[in-house]
Write a protein that holds these residues in place. Structure first.
Motif, PDB file in Angstrom:
ATOM      1  N   ARG A 352       0.821  -1.214   0.000  1.00  0.00           N
ATOM      2  CA  ARG A 352       0.000   0.000   0.000  1.00  0.00           C
ATOM      3  C   ARG A 352       0.854   1.264   0.000  1.00  0.00           C
ATOM      4  N   PHE A 353       1.913   1.251   0.791  1.00  0.00           N
ATOM      5  CA  PHE A 353       2.787   2.422   0.874  1.00  0.00           C
ATOM      6  C   PHE A 353       3.735   2.531  -0.316  1.00  0.00           C
ATOM      7  N   GLY A 354       3.653   1.573  -1.230  1.00  0.00           N
ATOM      8  CA  GLY A 354       4.452   1.657  -2.442  1.00  0.00           C
ATOM      9  C   GLY A 354       3.770   2.436  -3.555  1.00  0.00           C
ATOM     10  N   TYR A 355       2.597   2.962  -3.265  1.00  0.00           N
ATOM     11  CA  TYR A 355       1.902   3.853  -4.198  1.00  0.00           C
ATOM     12  C   TYR A 355       1.960   5.275  -3.641  1.00  0.00           C
ATOM     13  N   ASP A 356       2.031   6.259  -4.516  1.00  0.00           N
ATOM     14  CA  ASP A 356       2.037   7.649  -4.064  1.00  0.00           C
ATOM     15  C   ASP A 356       0.631   8.232  -3.974  1.00  0.00           C
ATOM     16  N   GLN A 371       1.539  -1.382 -10.635  1.00  0.00           N
ATOM     17  CA  GLN A 371       2.176  -2.128  -9.554  1.00  0.00           C
ATOM     18  C   GLN A 371       2.812  -1.187  -8.533  1.00  0.00           C
ATOM     19  N   PRO A 372       2.830  -1.580  -7.271  1.00  0.00           N
ATOM     20  CA  PRO A 372       3.489  -0.755  -6.266  1.00  0.00           C
ATOM     21  C   PRO A 372       5.001  -0.798  -6.427  1.00  0.00           C
ATOM     22  N   ASP A 373       5.661   0.245  -5.963  1.00  0.00           N
ATOM     23  CA  ASP A 373       7.118   0.259  -5.870  1.00  0.00           C
ATOM     24  C   ASP A 373       7.480  -0.566  -4.641  1.00  0.00           C
ATOM     25  N   ARG A 374       7.980  -1.780  -4.874  1.00  0.00           N
ATOM     26  CA  ARG A 374       8.163  -2.728  -3.772  1.00  0.00           C
ATOM     27  C   ARG A 374       9.197  -2.248  -2.769  1.00  0.00           C
ATOM     28  N   ALA A 375      10.308  -1.667  -3.223  1.00  0.00           N
ATOM     29  CA  ALA A 375      11.340  -1.190  -2.301  1.00  0.00           C
ATOM     30  C   ALA A 375      10.820  -0.014  -1.475  1.00  0.00           C
ATOM     31  N   LEU A 376      10.155   0.926  -2.134  1.00  0.00           N
ATOM     32  CA  LEU A 376       9.596   2.072  -1.428  1.00  0.00           C
ATOM     33  C   LEU A 376       8.548   1.618  -0.427  1.00  0.00           C
ATOM     34  N   GLY A 377       7.684   0.692  -0.841  1.00  0.00           N
ATOM     35  CA  GLY A 377       6.642   0.212   0.047  1.00  0.00           C
ATOM     36  C   GLY A 377       7.192  -0.427   1.306  1.00  0.00           C
ATOM     37  N   LEU A 378       8.204  -1.278   1.162  1.00  0.00           N
ATOM     38  CA  LEU A 378       8.787  -1.934   2.334  1.00  0.00           C
ATOM     39  C   LEU A 378       9.480  -0.926   3.236  1.00  0.00           C
ATOM     40  N   ARG A 379      10.191   0.032   2.636  1.00  0.00           N
ATOM     41  CA  ARG A 379      10.878   1.041   3.446  1.00  0.00           C
ATOM     42  C   ARG A 379       9.876   1.843   4.289  1.00  0.00           C
ATOM     43  N   ARG A 380       8.803   2.262   3.644  1.00  0.00           N
ATOM     44  CA  ARG A 380       7.786   3.022   4.380  1.00  0.00           C
ATOM     45  C   ARG A 380       7.039   2.138   5.377  1.00  0.00           C
ATOM     46  N   ALA A 381       6.806   0.879   5.013  1.00  0.00           N
ATOM     47  CA  ALA A 381       6.105  -0.026   5.921  1.00  0.00           C
ATOM     48  C   ALA A 381       6.905  -0.244   7.199  1.00  0.00           C
ATOM     49  N   ARG A 382       8.193  -0.432   7.068  1.00  0.00           N
ATOM     50  CA  ARG A 382       9.042  -0.596   8.254  1.00  0.00           C
ATOM     51  C   ARG A 382       9.000   0.662   9.120  1.00  0.00           C
ATOM     52  N   ALA A 383       9.054   1.822   8.468  1.00  0.00           N
ATOM     53  CA  ALA A 383       9.014   3.079   9.220  1.00  0.00           C
ATOM     54  C   ALA A 383       7.654   3.274   9.895  1.00  0.00           C
ATOM     55  N   ALA A 384       6.577   2.945   9.178  1.00  0.00           N
ATOM     56  CA  ALA A 384       5.240   3.099   9.745  1.00  0.00           C
ATOM     57  C   ALA A 384       5.024   2.158  10.924  1.00  0.00           C
ATOM     58  N   THR A 385       5.531   0.931  10.823  1.00  0.00           N
ATOM     59  CA  THR A 385       5.410  -0.013  11.923  1.00  0.00           C
ATOM     60  C   THR A 385       6.184   0.469  13.140  1.00  0.00           C
ATOM     61  N   ALA A 386       7.387   1.003  12.928  1.00  0.00           N
ATOM     62  CA  ALA A 386       8.165   1.523  14.043  1.00  0.00           C
ATOM     63  C   ALA A 386       7.448   2.690  14.712  1.00  0.00           C
ATOM     64  N   LEU A 387       6.796   3.518  13.925  1.00  0.00           N
ATOM     65  CA  LEU A 387       6.007   4.606  14.508  1.00  0.00           C
ATOM     66  C   LEU A 387       4.828   4.038  15.293  1.00  0.00           C
ATOM     67  N   MET A 388       4.098   3.095  14.702  1.00  0.00           N
ATOM     68  CA  MET A 388       2.900   2.541  15.327  1.00  0.00           C
ATOM     69  C   MET A 388       3.202   1.863  16.657  1.00  0.00           C
ATOM     70  N   LEU A 403       7.519 -10.346   8.212  1.00  0.00           N
ATOM     71  CA  LEU A 403       8.463 -10.762   7.171  1.00  0.00           C
ATOM     72  C   LEU A 403       8.592  -9.699   6.080  1.00  0.00           C
ATOM     73  N   GLY A 404       7.815  -8.640   6.180  1.00  0.00           N
ATOM     74  CA  GLY A 404       7.797  -7.622   5.131  1.00  0.00           C
ATOM     75  C   GLY A 404       7.059  -8.072   3.886  1.00  0.00           C
ATOM     76  N   LEU A 405       6.148  -9.058   4.033  1.00  0.00           N
ATOM     77  CA  LEU A 405       5.467  -9.609   2.863  1.00  0.00           C
ATOM     78  C   LEU A 405       4.698  -8.528   2.111  1.00  0.00           C
ATOM     79  N   PRO A 406       4.876  -8.471   0.810  1.00  0.00           N
ATOM     80  CA  PRO A 406       4.039  -7.596  -0.009  1.00  0.00           C
ATOM     81  C   PRO A 406       2.751  -8.306  -0.400  1.00  0.00           C
ATOM     82  N   GLU A 407       1.832  -7.546  -0.940  1.00  0.00           N
ATOM     83  CA  GLU A 407       0.636  -8.115  -1.546  1.00  0.00           C
ATOM     84  C   GLU A 407       1.046  -9.015  -2.718  1.00  0.00           C
ATOM     85  N   ALA A 408       0.350 -10.125  -2.883  1.00  0.00           N
ATOM     86  CA  ALA A 408       0.559 -10.955  -4.075  1.00  0.00           C
ATOM     87  C   ALA A 408      -0.231 -10.321  -5.218  1.00  0.00           C
ATOM     88  N   THR A 409       0.462  -9.602  -6.071  1.00  0.00           N
ATOM     89  CA  THR A 409      -0.212  -8.824  -7.118  1.00  0.00           C
ATOM     90  C   THR A 409      -0.257  -9.535  -8.466  1.00  0.00           C
TER      91      THR A 409
END
Length: 575
Positions: A352-356, A371-388, A403-409
């Motif tokens: 989700r966070f791999g889309y702007d 398709q989402p930007d997988r690297a961007l999405g994981l980077r933001r997901a890790r940051a969002a989880t640390a905030l949460m 595990l940092g699993l992305p959506e199966a697209t």
């Protein structure tokens, strides 16, 4: 509305007594069909979960929540229940459930199970009896049967639409073969809504609660709880009802958040309070914070999912606003705030966070979609989880996000099982992409999920890179990050803390919780670390600067030289 006599074994001895555990708990959601398969049939099961509970203990969660494992035709992934007091044979037996519960409790992990009270299965014995009974019968009174509109009754009783697209009514064929009444289903036709105005429905669900409480469960996550009571007369409602549901011109939709739900929740709370170990109720209600808070007043449920937070984009002003609103709304009723980023109904936040731009959370993604930007999405997901996980209150994790699993697209459309795919005329791909079986090992026919490669949903080959065994000993992996975050969260008591916003430049979020300070960089550029910061953990590699889309937790080597903090009204997870 009876079930077989599945008498419980003596309740297991749970984790150490703590009447307020739920106010600060990190609760891990398991979707049983996709967690672990013990018998090689390609579908996850209860023994598979039991065999993998050490993973949760090592992760450091306080409790697990099991999505439905009850007998079901699987029209909607198990949320169409044919028997509320048994285990579907594809998942195991009641003995297997008791073994899972005992093992979880031995590891200090509480177990919350799904309760699905708004609707059952069209295969439930009570609904089958209603189909053969005449109009106006006691059998049909357990559900919402109505005559149709129009001279021949060929039009639905009202204009309500299903959450899975199409009308919310289906017409039945009567015993004599003639077109008959219509029944209400806010979801799939295979999920008829129970009539909660009928005391028999309320009594039967209380029997179900006692059945599982007597076995030793620690509580219930209550599915679609805000839809139980419908407005009298079932009036028309020509407005959308998807996403977070809010009033229109001061009026709530007639199928959501009616005042009558609160009497039901108070009765359940009294029932649970009669058991030891402080069993809990968690509300699934897609409502704004101020309305969800009405469900978790002191004599009703204990928690409610914070869907407003889940829906919030990776934007600092929006995040700060929803955090403040959530804490204020829940503190007003003395309840903790919950935080969640992913679950079995929405696109995984690593994608989700791999889309702007905005994302349709439940619509899914196909191979021919952007398709989402997988690297961007994981980077933001890790940051969002640390905030949460630094916020006061309770947090929910969804299996595989550690595990940092992305959506199966890239699922083949022919493999899709979400009912919305067919009901939307193949416009909406649905939620299958977040329900794909987990990768436990990088090698093997099903990445360690099963002994067969023919899993109920196919696993993308890219999931091998996310396998748990490849991440376990890698200090930079997402799994290691989650373990550190949960360990530090517990060590510093952040769940029971108090959020204090600190001054920060535009694009940053900075706050303190106890002695820990948190800095999230939501800009496109790196920023210097605060003076005197000793980093406890970070969502990304840091030196003297915090990269874009990164979050750090730190303590100070010396007293901070900043203006006085802005204290958010409210005590977060504190009782």
């Amino acid at each position: 509305m009876t079930s077989p006599d599945n008498s419980p074994t003596p309740a297991t001895t749970g984790p150490a007594a703590d009447d307020t555990w739920w106010r600060t708990a990190v609760i891990y959601q398991i979707y049983p069909r996709s967690f672990a398969d013990s018998d090689g049939d390609g579908t996850g099961d209860l023994p598979g979960i039991t065999a993998r509970l050490d993973h949760l203990a090592d992760l450091g969660v306080d409790a697990l929540w099991l999505s439905p494992f009850y007998p079901s035709p699987q029209v909607d992934g198990g949320y169409d229940i044919a028997d509320y007091r048994d285990v579907d044979p594809r998942y195991g037996t009641l003995h297997d459930f008791d073994a899972l519960l005992a093992r979880a409790h031995a590891l200090g992990i509480r177990v919350v199970v799904d309760l699905v009270p708004n609707h059952g299965s069209a295969q439930h014995p009570s609904f089958q009896e209603a189909l053969t009974a005449p109009a106006g019968s006691s059998e049909r009174a357990l559900f919402h049967f109505r005559d149709g509109r129009g001279p021949d009754g060929s039009l639905p009783p009202n204009d309500w639409t299903s959450m899975f697209e199409g009308p919310a009514w289906t017409r039945v064929t009567e015993a004599d073969g003639s077109p008959g009444q219509w029944y209400l289903h806010l979801f799939d036709p295979g999920q008829p809504d129970w009539n909660w105005d009928n005391p028999a429905v309320r009594e039967d669900f209380e029997t179900t609660l006692r059945f599982w409480l007597d076995r030793g469960v620690d509580g219930f996550r209550v599915d679609v709880c805000d839809a139980l009571v419908k407005a009298p007369g079932l009036p028309d409602w020509p407005h959308p009802t998807h996403g977070v549901i809010e009033p229109v011109d001061g009026v709530m939709p007639p199928m959501w958040d009616q005042d009558g739900i609160h009497d039901i929740f108070r009765a359940w709370r009294r029932l649970l309070d009669g058991y030891d170990g402080h069993r809990i109720l968690c509300a699934e209600a897609w409502l704004p914070p101020e309305r969800a808070a009405r469900i978790i007043r002191a004599d009703e449920m204990h928690q409610a999912f914070n869907f407003r937070f889940l829906e919030t984009p990776w934007q600092p002003a929006a995040l700060r606003r929803v955090i403040d609103e959530s804490l204020a709304a829940n503190d007003a009723v003395g309840a903790p705030t919950t935080w969640v980023l992913s679950n079995h109904d929405v696109m995984r936040h690593a994608s989700r966070f791999g889309y702007d731009g905005p994302v349709a959370l439940e619509h899914g993604v196909g191979a021919d979609d952007p398709q989402p930007d997988r690297a961007l999405g994981l980077r933001r997901a890790r940051a969002a989880t640390a905030l949460m996980l630094a916020l006061p209150g309770s947090a929910y994790l969804y299996q595989g996000e550690e595990l940092g699993l992305p959506e199966a697209t890239d699922l083949p459309d022919t493999a899709r099982q979400d009912p919305v795919w067919e009901r939307s005329g193949h416009r909406i791909r649905g939620r299958d992409g977040c329900r794909v079986p987990l990768p436990w090992n990088a090698d093997g026919p099903a990445l360690g999920f099963s002994s067969t490669p023919d899993t109920w949903l196919p696993q993308p080959s890219s999931y091998a890179a996310y396998a748990a065994d490849t991440q376990r000993d890698d200090p930079d992996s997402t799994l290691s990050l989650y373990r550190r975050l949960l360990s530090l969260r517990r060590r510093y008591g952040l769940g029971a803390g108090e959020l204090r916003w600190l001054p920060s430049p535009p694009g940053l979020l900075r706050f303190a919780n106890g002695p820990v300070e948190i800095l999230a960089n939501l800009t496109a550029e790196s920023v210097p670390l605060p003076s005197g910061a000793r980093v406890l953990t970070a969502s990304t590699a840091v030196s003297d600067r915090l990269p874009a889309d990164g979050t750090i937790w730190f303590v100070r080597e010396e007293p901070p030289k900043v203006p006085s903090a802005a204290v958010v009204p409210g005590r977060g997870g504190r009782p």
